[in-house]
Scaffold this motif. Structure first.
Motif, PDB file in Angstrom:
ATOM      1  N   ALA A  26     -46.704 -21.019 -22.747  1.00 57.29           N
ATOM      2  CA  ALA A  26     -45.522 -21.897 -22.729  1.00 57.29           C
ATOM      3  C   ALA A  26     -45.385 -22.650 -24.046  1.00 57.29           C
ATOM      4  O   ALA A  26     -44.274 -22.802 -24.572  1.00 57.29           O
ATOM      5  CB  ALA A  26     -45.623 -22.884 -21.558  1.00 57.29           C
ATOM      6  N   ASP A  27     -46.517 -23.134 -24.586  1.00 57.48           N
ATOM      7  CA  ASP A  27     -46.466 -23.820 -25.886  1.00 57.48           C
ATOM      8  C   ASP A  27     -46.058 -22.875 -27.004  1.00 57.48           C
ATOM      9  O   ASP A  27     -45.322 -23.267 -27.919  1.00 57.48           O
ATOM     10  CB  ASP A  27     -47.839 -24.439 -26.193  1.00 57.48           C
ATOM     11  N   TRP A  28     -46.537 -21.638 -26.928  1.00 58.25           N
ATOM     12  CA  TRP A  28     -46.140 -20.648 -27.945  1.00 58.25           C
ATOM     13  C   TRP A  28     -44.642 -20.387 -27.890  1.00 58.25           C
ATOM     14  O   TRP A  28     -43.985 -20.271 -28.909  1.00 58.25           O
ATOM     15  CB  TRP A  28     -46.919 -19.350 -27.738  1.00 58.25           C
ATOM     16  N   ILE A  73     -60.920 -25.076 -37.267  1.00 60.97           N
ATOM     17  CA  ILE A  73     -59.779 -24.365 -36.702  1.00 60.97           C
ATOM     18  C   ILE A  73     -58.796 -23.965 -37.799  1.00 60.97           C
ATOM     19  O   ILE A  73     -58.262 -22.858 -37.809  1.00 60.97           O
ATOM     20  CB  ILE A  73     -59.085 -25.246 -35.638  1.00 60.97           C
ATOM     21  N   ALA A  74     -58.562 -24.891 -38.732  1.00 61.26           N
ATOM     22  CA  ALA A  74     -57.650 -24.585 -39.839  1.00 61.26           C
ATOM     23  C   ALA A  74     -58.205 -23.474 -40.715  1.00 61.26           C
ATOM     24  O   ALA A  74     -57.462 -22.583 -41.164  1.00 61.26           O
ATOM     25  CB  ALA A  74     -57.401 -25.845 -40.670  1.00 61.26           C
ATOM     26  N   LEU A  75     -59.519 -23.502 -40.962  1.00 63.22           N
ATOM     27  CA  LEU A  75     -60.148 -22.492 -41.812  1.00 63.22           C
ATOM     28  C   LEU A  75     -60.043 -21.096 -41.200  1.00 63.22           C
ATOM     29  O   LEU A  75     -59.777 -20.112 -41.899  1.00 63.22           O
ATOM     30  CB  LEU A  75     -61.621 -22.856 -42.041  1.00 63.22           C
ATOM     31  N   LEU A  76     -60.256 -21.020 -39.890  1.00 62.89           N
ATOM     32  CA  LEU A  76     -60.220 -19.728 -39.206  1.00 62.89           C
ATOM     33  C   LEU A  76     -58.821 -19.319 -38.773  1.00 62.89           C
ATOM     34  O   LEU A  76     -58.620 -18.205 -38.289  1.00 62.89           O
ATOM     35  CB  LEU A  76     -61.140 -19.764 -37.972  1.00 62.89           C
ATOM     36  N   GLY A  77     -57.880 -20.223 -38.927  1.00 62.41           N
ATOM     37  CA  GLY A  77     -56.515 -19.918 -38.529  1.00 62.41           C
ATOM     38  C   GLY A  77     -56.344 -19.835 -37.024  1.00 62.41           C
ATOM     39  O   GLY A  77     -55.517 -19.064 -36.529  1.00 62.41           O
ATOM     40  N   ILE A  78     -57.125 -20.641 -36.291  1.00 64.98           N
ATOM     41  CA  ILE A  78     -57.090 -20.620 -34.830  1.00 64.98           C
ATOM     42  C   ILE A  78     -56.325 -21.838 -34.328  1.00 64.98           C
ATOM     43  O   ILE A  78     -56.506 -22.948 -34.826  1.00 64.98           O
ATOM     44  CB  ILE A  78     -58.511 -20.641 -34.245  1.00 64.98           C
ATOM     45  N   SER A  79     -55.486 -21.629 -33.345  1.00 61.35           N
ATOM     46  CA  SER A  79     -54.747 -22.729 -32.743  1.00 61.35           C
ATOM     47  C   SER A  79     -55.416 -23.150 -31.441  1.00 61.35           C
ATOM     48  O   SER A  79     -56.227 -22.411 -30.874  1.00 61.35           O
ATOM     49  CB  SER A  79     -53.305 -22.318 -32.460  1.00 61.35           C
ATOM     50  N   ARG A 123     -42.375 -22.442 -26.699  1.00 57.76           N
ATOM     51  CA  ARG A 123     -41.625 -23.663 -27.047  1.00 57.76           C
ATOM     52  C   ARG A 123     -41.703 -23.969 -28.547  1.00 57.76           C
ATOM     53  O   ARG A 123     -40.709 -24.331 -29.160  1.00 57.76           O
ATOM     54  CB  ARG A 123     -42.199 -24.842 -26.249  1.00 57.76           C
ATOM     55  N   PHE A 124     -42.903 -23.826 -29.131  1.00 57.18           N
ATOM     56  CA  PHE A 124     -43.091 -24.246 -30.507  1.00 57.18           C
ATOM     57  C   PHE A 124     -43.336 -23.079 -31.474  1.00 57.18           C
ATOM     58  O   PHE A 124     -43.412 -23.286 -32.680  1.00 57.18           O
ATOM     59  CB  PHE A 124     -44.275 -25.225 -30.617  1.00 57.18           C
ATOM     60  N   GLY A 125     -43.480 -21.878 -30.928  1.00 54.31           N
ATOM     61  CA  GLY A 125     -43.773 -20.732 -31.771  1.00 54.31           C
ATOM     62  C   GLY A 125     -45.265 -20.557 -31.985  1.00 54.31           C
ATOM     63  O   GLY A 125     -46.053 -21.496 -31.781  1.00 54.31           O
ATOM     64  N   VAL A 126     -45.658 -19.353 -32.351  1.00 55.81           N
ATOM     65  CA  VAL A 126     -47.064 -19.051 -32.600  1.00 55.81           C
ATOM     66  C   VAL A 126     -47.408 -19.485 -34.011  1.00 55.81           C
ATOM     67  O   VAL A 126     -46.802 -19.003 -34.987  1.00 55.81           O
ATOM     68  CB  VAL A 126     -47.362 -17.544 -32.413  1.00 55.81           C
ATOM     69  N   SER A 127     -48.372 -20.390 -34.123  1.00 51.03           N
ATOM     70  CA  SER A 127     -48.744 -20.879 -35.460  1.00 51.03           C
ATOM     71  C   SER A 127     -49.959 -20.137 -35.988  1.00 51.03           C
ATOM     72  O   SER A 127     -50.696 -19.540 -35.239  1.00 51.03           O
ATOM     73  CB  SER A 127     -49.060 -22.376 -35.381  1.00 51.03           C
ATOM     74  N   VAL A 150     -56.360 -19.692 -24.347  1.00 55.31           N
ATOM     75  CA  VAL A 150     -56.294 -18.324 -23.829  1.00 55.31           C
ATOM     76  C   VAL A 150     -57.691 -17.715 -23.757  1.00 55.31           C
ATOM     77  O   VAL A 150     -58.057 -17.080 -22.761  1.00 55.31           O
ATOM     78  CB  VAL A 150     -55.368 -17.453 -24.700  1.00 55.31           C
ATOM     79  N   ALA A 151     -58.491 -17.907 -24.815  1.00 56.54           N
ATOM     80  CA  ALA A 151     -59.850 -17.374 -24.817  1.00 56.54           C
ATOM     81  C   ALA A 151     -60.675 -17.976 -23.687  1.00 56.54           C
ATOM     82  O   ALA A 151     -61.394 -17.266 -22.970  1.00 56.54           O
ATOM     83  CB  ALA A 151     -60.522 -17.648 -26.168  1.00 56.54           C
ATOM     84  N   GLY A 152     -60.576 -19.298 -23.516  1.00 62.15           N
ATOM     85  CA  GLY A 152     -61.295 -19.945 -22.428  1.00 62.15           C
ATOM     86  C   GLY A 152     -60.818 -19.472 -21.073  1.00 62.15           C
ATOM     87  O   GLY A 152     -61.616 -19.266 -20.149  1.00 62.15           O
TER      88      GLY A 152
END
Length: 211
Positions: A203-205, A71-77, A207-211, A83-85
């Motif tokens: 909601a998480d985005w 996930i870190a390598l691809l930059g996916i949160s 609250r915490f911002g898009v990472s 959302v994809a699921g």
């Protein structure tokens, strides 16, 4: 190597088993399996059960081993996975709510393997199951705890497979009209689950911002 490090953790096993079983919902997915494989014969359904379980196990094992790094390598949160699921589940819900009027197995006849998508993922190996698995793996500090988590996951997948493998018994009990009714209800519920996944991620985005 200290043999105490290989001692199984019954508490961790129980926690992982119960959590992932509830998320993967082996009983609730049986009617979905029946609805998506209505155009298949008995042998094809058995193969679909094996394939769906294998895909789910493979996806979860992959994320258990290298999930955080991948996930870190691809930059996916995790929110992006949710959302994809959710979007994929919406497509499945629409198919259950509005099947082809003349041939419910038309998609199967066209060569689409429903055992891979959507059964294997995201219905079985969805964001929830992946996140729970990664959580329990991260909590495991000894070899015994890792083995306990692995055994719990194997037990869950065995139950999932058995539910789909013997879905014919349920099919004989429900009959065609019963499966049709359950398919419509499940389509509605799957749509609600998909919306909830997307809403939670948004909601998480917020609250915490898009990472």
């Amino acid at each position: 190597m200290d043999l105490t490090d290989l001692q199984l953790d019954a508490t961790l096993f129980a926690q992982a088993f119960v959590t992932v079983t509830v998320i993967m919902d082996p009983v609730g997915n049986v009617p979905v399996f029946l609805a998506l494989t209505r155009g298949l014969d008995r042998a094809q359904k058995r193969r679909a059960a094996w394939q769906a379980t294998g895909v789910a196990a493979g996806v979860i094992a992959l994320f258990a081993l290298v999930g955080e790094q991948l996930i870190a390598l691809l930059g996916i949160s995790f929110e992006a996975l949710q959302v994809a699921g959710g979007l994929l589940l919406i497509l499945v819900a629409l198919e259950l709510l509005r099947p082809a009027p003349d041939d419910p197995g038309a998609e199967v006849a066209k060569g689409r393997n429903v055992a891979l998508v959507p059964l294997g993922t995201p219905l079985l190996a969805g964001p929830g199951a992946i996140a729970a698995t990664m959580l329990y793996v991260s909590q495991s500090s000894t070899g015994g705890q890792l083995i306990s988590v692995a055994l719990a996951l194997l037990a869950v997948h065995a139950i999932v497979f058995l539910g789909m493998r013997f879905s014919g018994i349920i099919e004989r009990v429900l009959k065609e009209n019963g499966i049709e009714l359950v398919s419509r209800l499940l389509g509605f519920l799957l749509a609600a689950i998909a919306v909830q996944l997307i809403a939670s991620a948004v909601a998480d985005w917020i609250r915490f911002g898009v990472s």
